[in-house]
Design a protein around this motif. Sequence first.
Motif, PDB file in Angstrom:
ATOM      1  N   ALA A 104       0.788  -1.212  -0.079  1.00 29.99           N
ATOM      2  CA  ALA A 104       0.054   0.142   0.111  1.00 29.99           C
ATOM      3  C   ALA A 104       0.776   1.368  -0.105  1.00 29.99           C
ATOM      4  N   GLY A 108       0.644   3.971  -2.759  1.00 31.03           N
ATOM      5  CA  GLY A 108       0.531   5.538  -2.621  1.00 31.03           C
ATOM      6  C   GLY A 108       1.674   6.456  -3.066  1.00 31.03           C
ATOM      7  N   THR A 109       2.825   6.150  -2.614  1.00 29.95           N
ATOM      8  CA  THR A 109       3.876   6.676  -3.158  1.00 29.95           C
ATOM      9  C   THR A 109       4.035   6.722  -4.594  1.00 29.95           C
ATOM     10  N   TRP A 111       1.566   6.885  -6.731  1.00 33.92           N
ATOM     11  CA  TRP A 111       0.225   7.619  -7.015  1.00 33.92           C
ATOM     12  C   TRP A 111       0.992   9.241  -6.931  1.00 33.92           C
ATOM     13  N   LEU A 140      -4.997   3.562  -7.257  1.00 36.52           N
ATOM     14  CA  LEU A 140      -5.760   3.621  -6.101  1.00 36.52           C
ATOM     15  C   LEU A 140      -6.545   2.428  -5.688  1.00 36.52           C
ATOM     16  N   ILE A 143      -4.064   0.282  -3.610  1.00 37.79           N
ATOM     17  CA  ILE A 143      -4.389   0.856  -2.173  1.00 37.79           C
ATOM     18  C   ILE A 143      -5.370   0.145  -1.578  1.00 37.79           C
TER      19      ILE A 143
END
Length: 196
Positions: A104, A108-109, A111, A140, A143
Amino acid sequence: MPVPWLQVIDAALGVANFARGRKPPPPEGSQEVGVGGHAAGGLEARLAGVVVAALREAFERDSRRLDLEREQMEAERQRAERALRLELRRQAGEREIGRLRLLAGVAGTAWIATLVLSARVAGGGIGARVSLGAGWLFLLGAIAASFIAQSGAAAALDAPATDVGHDASRSSASGAVALWLMIGGLILVGLSALLA
């Protein structure tokens, strides 16, 4: 506490010798010799029977105690094995949750890093923008799938140990989907960078 068997036997023999030594020897040639000898033999036999019964009772008591100790040791061994299985299961579940958190975090990093590309891609063609948008959706989704897999692994850790269907160490379908969504999202973001 072990029973001093040699002392018990020695005491029994001492009592028998004491009983034999207390009677005066019968005079020779009298009729009482046969009767007195027979009476002394009967006392000796009874005393020996008592000693044998006491020894048998002590042996039976010791064997029952040893059986009880064996049963207790077996129960302790089973408890220790169960505790070890639970600890290994907990550690495996925590490793899986850590892997999903890392997944995750990377998604996230990635994105957030693609937001920097958005200014360059916005000036590009429609294909680059669609590819970037699809990449964002994939990242997304990765995640979200990772968070779902983490909650499933945490629920498996909280499940009773007898519940075989829940294994926190195995990645669920959400964990596998999260990995592939992240890879797909990174591919699409890279494609959008090339198209821009």
